[in-house]
Design a protein around this motif. Structure first.
Motif, PDB file in Angstrom:
ATOM      1  N   LEU A  68       0.804  -1.219   0.000  1.00 51.66           N
ATOM      2  CA  LEU A  68       0.000   0.000   0.000  1.00 51.66           C
ATOM      3  C   LEU A  68       0.839   1.271   0.000  1.00 51.66           C
ATOM      4  O   LEU A  68       0.420   2.286  -0.567  1.00 51.66           O
ATOM      5  N   LEU A  69       2.003   1.237   0.655  1.00 53.23           N
ATOM      6  CA  LEU A  69       2.832   2.435   0.775  1.00 53.23           C
ATOM      7  C   LEU A  69       4.023   2.352  -0.174  1.00 53.23           C
ATOM      8  O   LEU A  69       4.723   1.345  -0.207  1.00 53.23           O
ATOM      9  N   PRO A  70       4.267   3.401  -0.937  1.00 59.37           N
ATOM     10  CA  PRO A  70       5.431   3.392  -1.835  1.00 59.37           C
ATOM     11  C   PRO A  70       6.729   3.401  -1.043  1.00 59.37           C
ATOM     12  O   PRO A  70       6.828   4.024   0.012  1.00 59.37           O
ATOM     13  N   GLU A  71       7.710   2.707  -1.550  1.00 59.39           N
ATOM     14  CA  GLU A  71       9.001   2.621  -0.864  1.00 59.39           C
ATOM     15  C   GLU A  71       9.765   3.927  -1.029  1.00 59.39           C
ATOM     16  O   GLU A  71       9.947   4.424  -2.151  1.00 59.39           O
ATOM     17  N   LEU A  72      10.208   4.500   0.081  1.00 61.65           N
ATOM     18  CA  LEU A  72      10.923   5.770   0.033  1.00 61.65           C
ATOM     19  C   LEU A  72      12.319   5.621  -0.562  1.00 61.65           C
ATOM     20  O   LEU A  72      12.826   6.535  -1.200  1.00 61.65           O
ATOM     21  N   GLY A  73      12.936   4.486  -0.328  1.00 62.47           N
ATOM     22  CA  GLY A  73      14.293   4.289  -0.822  1.00 62.47           C
ATOM     23  C   GLY A  73      15.331   4.532   0.259  1.00 62.47           C
ATOM     24  O   GLY A  73      15.082   5.195   1.273  1.00 62.47           O
ATOM     25  N   HIS A  74      16.499   3.986   0.018  1.00 59.94           N
ATOM     26  CA  HIS A  74      17.573   4.073   1.010  1.00 59.94           C
ATOM     27  C   HIS A  74      18.019   5.509   1.235  1.00 59.94           C
ATOM     28  O   HIS A  74      18.402   5.896   2.354  1.00 59.94           O
ATOM     29  N   PRO A 138      13.531  -6.297   7.204  1.00 60.33           N
ATOM     30  CA  PRO A 138      13.211  -5.697   5.907  1.00 60.33           C
ATOM     31  C   PRO A 138      14.090  -4.502   5.563  1.00 60.33           C
ATOM     32  O   PRO A 138      14.057  -4.027   4.425  1.00 60.33           O
ATOM     33  N   ASN A 139      14.840  -4.000   6.537  1.00 59.74           N
ATOM     34  CA  ASN A 139      15.674  -2.828   6.281  1.00 59.74           C
ATOM     35  C   ASN A 139      16.785  -3.175   5.296  1.00 59.74           C
ATOM     36  O   ASN A 139      17.190  -4.332   5.168  1.00 59.74           O
ATOM     37  N   TYR A 140      17.309  -2.159   4.634  1.00 59.49           N
ATOM     38  CA  TYR A 140      18.256  -2.388   3.545  1.00 59.49           C
ATOM     39  C   TYR A 140      19.544  -3.055   4.035  1.00 59.49           C
ATOM     40  O   TYR A 140      20.087  -3.932   3.366  1.00 59.49           O
ATOM     41  N   HIS A 141      20.023  -2.654   5.202  1.00 64.38           N
ATOM     42  CA  HIS A 141      21.274  -3.229   5.703  1.00 64.38           C
ATOM     43  C   HIS A 141      21.066  -4.600   6.334  1.00 64.38           C
ATOM     44  O   HIS A 141      22.043  -5.254   6.722  1.00 64.38           O
ATOM     45  N   CYS A 142      19.802  -5.055   6.441  1.00 63.42           N
ATOM     46  CA  CYS A 142      19.520  -6.370   7.015  1.00 63.42           C
ATOM     47  C   CYS A 142      19.215  -7.425   5.955  1.00 63.42           C
ATOM     48  O   CYS A 142      18.961  -8.582   6.301  1.00 63.42           O
ATOM     49  N   ARG A 143      19.212  -7.040   4.701  1.00 59.74           N
ATOM     50  CA  ARG A 143      18.838  -7.980   3.641  1.00 59.74           C
ATOM     51  C   ARG A 143      20.037  -8.823   3.218  1.00 59.74           C
ATOM     52  O   ARG A 143      21.189  -8.523   3.558  1.00 59.74           O
TER      53      ARG A 143
END
Length: 312
Positions: A68-74, A138-143
């Motif tokens: 539902l919410l657009p991804e803001l990006g890193h 789900p965070n970028y540094h945790c993927r």
């Protein structure tokens, strides 16, 4: 103009000194609660770092908020942190407003004792929850593929006990359910909602927390379940604890003088209570008074007022 500034500065200084003296007395009585609350903040950070060692990166789970919410990006992840920082700093400054402003409804030490009690209770539940089940962050540094997704085994105990701030706080993984940012924000806003005086600021604060909730999910820092669980868990915890904790003394009007700061102030407290009830401190004024023909008579004696007749 300069005379006015000096007079106002003198009033402000006297107000600051009087408030500082009162808060120091309260701090002497309640320092153990404040210290325990602050120590637990470190324990909570230590627990979050410990679960990072257990975190295993994996595919991001299916989440309705991500659809539902657009991804803001890193590169825009700082927006949610900026909103949280605004809430945090604003609340801290508000708790110290009695030192400067005339309108005072709270005592700073007592408010922070209450706030830390709420935080500790919620954080205990949070630690139990995220240690029960570790979800892939789900965070970028945790993927998968990120070097920060897993921590290498510690070489010694000191490496675990020393939390690297702010890197260890901003780049943690595994401590998901439920959101720590939401714990702080909801506790702060609920506290201001109860003890604050500006209705507009209360409404704005709640709106800001809702916006922060959406930004956390849009920044992919938490799953939607982390935010939803925080909303009802924190509110329920605060609701039940408020029934157990003693209510803060009211500082509005003459009731502000009724707080027993020291032993010597008990006498002043009794005198203020007498004044509020319409009696002075003199025991002679405690005699019963009877109202006769619109007049208040003392000593309990009845005075008959005869009508003046025939000019006599």
């Amino acid at each position: 103009m300069s005379l006015y500034i000096r007079r106002e500065a003198s009033k402000l200084w006297k107000r600051l000194c009087a408030e500082t003296s009162t808060e120091i007395n309260l701090l002497v009585e309640n320092w153990k609660y404040l210290l325990a609350g602050l120590i637990f903040q470190y324990i909570h950070g230590l627990a979050a770092r410990g679960v990072h060692y257990l975190h295993r990166p994996g595919p991001t789970l299916q989440d309705v908020g991500f659809f539902l919410l657009p991804e803001l990006g890193h590169d825009k992840a700082y927006i949610s942190e900026t909103v949280f920082t605004l809430i945090f700093i604003s609340f801290v400054l508000w708790t110290f407003h009695p030192f400067i402003l005339k309108s005072k409804k709270i005592y700073t030490v007592l408010v922070w004792c209450r706030v830390l009690a709420f935080l500790v209770a919620c954080q205990i539940l949070r630690i139990i929850t995220f240690y029960s089940t570790q979800l892939p962050g789900p965070n970028y540094h945790c993927r998968e593929g990120s070097k920060l997704a897993r921590l290498p085994p510690p070489n010694n105990a000191l490496e675990v006990l020393l939390i690297n701030f702010p890197r260890g706080v901003l780049y943690g993984c595994g401590d998901l359910i439920f959101s720590s940012h939401m714990i702080f924000s909801l506790v702060f806003v609920r506290t201001y909602h109860k003890y604050g005086t500006r209705r507009f600021i209360k409404q704005l604060a709640w709106l800001t927390v809702v916006i922060q909730s959406l930004l956390i999910v849009a920044s992919r820092k938490h799953y939607t379940v982390d935010v939803v669980v925080a909303w009802y868990t924190v509110n329920l915890m605060v609701f039940f604890l408020e029934k157990k904790l003693p209510e803060l003394p009211d500082r509005s009007g003459a009731a502000a003088f009724l707080l027993p700061v020291t032993k010597d102030s008990n006498k002043s407290k009794e005198e203020n209570h007498k004044l509020l009830n319409g009696n002075s401190g003199d025991p002679a004024d405690w005699r019963p008074r009877i109202q006769v023909n619109g007049k208040i008579m003392e000593d309990g004696t009845t005075v008959h007022v005869e009508a003046v007749m025939n000019g006599v």
